[in-house]
Design an enzyme around this catalytic site. Structure first.
Site, PDB file in Angstrom:
ATOM      1  CE  LYS A 168      91.063  20.742 135.703  1.00 28.73           C
ATOM      2  NZ  LYS A 168      91.006  21.559 137.099  1.00 28.73           N
ATOM      3  CB  SER A 223      85.561  23.171 132.835  1.00 27.30           C
ATOM      4  OG  SER A 223      86.509  22.119 132.938  1.00 27.30           O
ATOM      5  CG  HIS A 224      83.726  19.181 133.016  1.00 26.46           C
ATOM      6  ND1 HIS A 224      84.402  20.037 133.833  1.00 26.46           N
ATOM      7  CD2 HIS A 224      82.946  18.355 133.755  1.00 26.46           C
ATOM      8  CE1 HIS A 224      83.768  19.998 135.177  1.00 26.46           C
ATOM      9  NE2 HIS A 224      82.925  19.082 135.031  1.00 26.46           N
ATOM     10  CG  ASP A 232      88.719  24.330 129.837  1.00 30.01           C
ATOM     11  OD1 ASP A 232      88.451  23.100 129.988  1.00 30.01           O
ATOM     12  OD2 ASP A 232      89.174  25.009 130.914  1.00 30.01           O
ATOM     13  CG  ASP A 278      91.090  22.389 132.361  1.00 39.00           C
ATOM     14  OD1 ASP A 278      90.092  21.618 131.532  1.00 39.00           O
ATOM     15  OD2 ASP A 278      90.633  23.128 133.323  1.00 39.00           O
ATOM     16  NE  ARG A 279      87.738  19.045 134.347  1.00 38.11           N
ATOM     17  CZ  ARG A 279      87.051  18.694 135.334  1.00 38.11           C
ATOM     18  NH1 ARG A 279      86.591  17.604 135.617  1.00 38.11           N
ATOM     19  NH2 ARG A 279      86.685  19.762 136.153  1.00 38.11           N
ATOM     20  CG  ASP A 292      88.148  19.814 129.677  1.00 38.01           C
ATOM     21  OD1 ASP A 292      89.124  20.007 129.135  1.00 38.01           O
ATOM     22  OD2 ASP A 292      87.906  20.472 130.590  1.00 38.01           O
TER      23      ASP A 292
END
Length: 562
Positions: free
Chosen positions: A399, A123-124, A301, A303-304, A299
């Site tokens: 998300k 992720s982030h 991937d 999704d944010r 981010d």
């Protein structure tokens, strides 16, 4: 090409319990002999046979360091476990929301549909040889694996004694679009490398009015900037924003995906998206150059998201509330109305006020996208969000950072549709301030205490649970620190009973609720790769129109200052 199946003896490992965010560790952990293989085999063993034998799986991720090696390992293990075909995004790149879209929307040439996916992302979190790697499994609805499955995977990792792999299988060239065919003990096995963006772009065009957004971006009065932070969003940014919507190539920042995210931290916030923050006029330096009207970041991937106006920051809590308040008019996908809205418990109550005003179903859920997914699968939720820069809708079960950017561009385009050639466009700041004037303002901030001792973090939370039993004592402490702070009238440990499957989630965070609507929330987070993270959320609601324009630090000072 023929392959054989090998059974490789291995040792169980006491790994981190995977949640909906999957398993996250440092790269040096994942490259240990058999470590990744243990987790993948544990997942295959946890799935029902029809989800493995003869199935179609997606394997891709955000392109961080070790991803390409991991893709090849999972392909070989898929073949050995009887999977029929594996779909891989070109160069192993697929954003997390795009994986969800591929599972839900993509149909193979032979009519095949994916039953699940291994997503390679942390992720982030930072990437590189000394940084983080992660893996998680998503289900046939496109959403993260439920807790019942992740618990089973975790138990399997502690008892597994061997894994299956077609170790001599020729590595697939994942840089070239096409199909590679193999033959094995269970019959044909195919690996299809496909364009990472096509399925996702098609879905976005079915949701939003691209022509209306294009008109906005073509206005000489509107300027735009998008920062992918060298994450996987770069694989979509040029296709969507430049080719489809006509933005200038110069509008894109850091849109070349890199294994180490360019040495940066791919977290779309005011701290880490430094270049975008400076360009939008929110940095410490003053270049003298007029900032763009709209800016956004993603981010690792994708999704944010972070949304910015000219010299103006939109909090994620406000962002989801504003999208919900404007969705029916501005976004064709929602033209028939919203089924309901939802937010995670730590997210501010801005969405609650919109739901009440518009008479919408409203849900407050624990942190974790699976809770939103259950509501969406049951047809009860259209739009949802988390304060940790996550926003989405029922078009997929994750998300979706680019979706959020397109939602904001749609709202801006809708607000300006009769004013494209006018003297002044309606701005991001205009939209937010009008929202505050209509619904009130939720002043909000979050403090993160990262990589703290896990035992100490649990002791701290346990002590706060004890404090909840004596609000008089809590108020004595509060008044001793700040006499101008409102009285604590309630405290609880958030617990959620899922209205869809009846499951109960306990110990989801400790809440102290004040008489004037203020709120303090303490929560342990599991999104890091080591240690524990304690998050503190601070919120103050203000309905007085004369007080909604205050600086957040000033408004929250009584709750923040010692």
């Amino acid at each position: 090409m023929v392959f054989e199946v090998m059974k490789v003896p291995t040792t169980p490992f006491e790994g981190q319990k995977p949640g909906t965010s999957g398993l996250r560790k440092k790269v040096k952990v994942f490259v240990q002999p058999h470590y990744l293989q243990n987790f993948v085999q544990a997942t295959f063993n946890a799935l029902t046979p029809e989800k493995v034998k003869g199935a179609t799986l997606v394997v891709s991720g955000d392109g961080r360091y070790f991803s390409k090696d991991a893709v090849q390992i999972i392909i070989k293990m898929s073949a050995a476990n009887g999977v029929r075909r594996v779909w891989v995004g070109q160069n192993g790149l697929l954003s997390t929301p795009a994986v969800s879209a591929v599972i839900r929307e993509r149909v193979g040439a032979d009519g095949s549909k994916a039953t699940g996916a291994f997503i390679l992302t942390a992720s982030h979190n930072p990437g590189g040889p000394n940084e983080d790697f992660g893996i998680k499994y998503n289900m046939e609805n496109g959403g993260p694996a439920p807790e019942a499955l992740t618990d089973k995977i975790f138990e399997n990792t502690k008892t597994i004694k061997e894994y299956l792999i077609a170790d001599e299988l020729q590595e697939v060239d994942i840089s070239t679009i096409g199909v590679t065919n193999f033959s094995g003990p269970d019959g044909p096995f195919d690996v299809e490398v496909f364009d990472s963006a096509s399925d996702y772009v098609k879905l976005m065009k079915s949701i939003f009015d691209f022509e209306l957004i294009r008109k906005l971006l073509s206005s000489p009065k509107f300027t735009f900037c998008y920062d992918a932070l060298h994450g996987v969003a770069g694989a979509y940014a040029n296709r969507i924003f430049v080719e489809e919507l006509g933005a200038q190539q110069s509008s894109l920042l850091n849109c070349t995906p890199k294994e180490d995210f360019g040495g940066g931290h791919p977290d779309p916030n005011l701290t880490y998206a430094k270049e975008l923050v400076e360009r939008m006029g929110l940095g410490k330096s003053n270049s003298g150059v007029e900032p763009p009207e709209f800016g956004a970041a993603a981010d690792g991937d994708a999704d944010r998201n972070m949304i910015l106006g000219k010299r103006f920051f939109v909090t994620p809590s406000d962002s989801v509330a504003i999208i919900a308040a404007n969705a029916v008019g501005a976004i064709p996908y929602f033209s028939s109305g919203l089924k309901g809205v939802a937010r995670s418990m730590p997210t501010s109550a801005a969405l609650d006020v919109v739901a009440k005003s518009l008479n919408l179903k409203f849900f407050e859920v624990p942190t974790g996208w699976k809770f939103f997914g259950n509501l969406m699968d049951a047809g009860q939720c259209s739009i949802c969000g988390e304060e940790s820069f996550g926003t989405g809708s029922d078009h997929i079960r994750e998300k979706d950072g680019i979706w959020a950017v397109l939602a904001w561009l749609s709202i801006l385009a809708y607000k300006n549709k009769d004013n494209i050639n006018g003297d002044k466009l309606v701005t991001v700041e205009d939209i937010v301030r009008q929202h505050w004037a209509t619904y009130g303002r939720h002043y909000y901030t979050r403090y993160d205490y990262e990589n703290v001792d896990a035992g100490g973090a649990k002791d701290l939370m346990a002590n706060m649970v004890k404090m909840m039993s004596s609000l008089d004592e809590v108020n004595t402490i509060v008044k001793g620190a700040r006499s101008d702070v409102s009285k604590v009238v309630n405290a609880d440990e958030f617990e959620y009973k899922d209205p869809v499957d009846g499951s109960v989630s306990k110990h989801q965070g400790i809440r102290f609720l004040f008489e004037d609507g203020s709120r303090l929330v303490f929560r342990l987070s599991g999104t890091g790769s080591e240690g524990a993270t304690i998050r503190l959320y601070i919120e103050q609601y203000e309905k007085d129109p004369s007080k909604i324009g205050r600086d957040s630090q000033e408004a929250l000072a009584p709750l923040v200052s010692p």
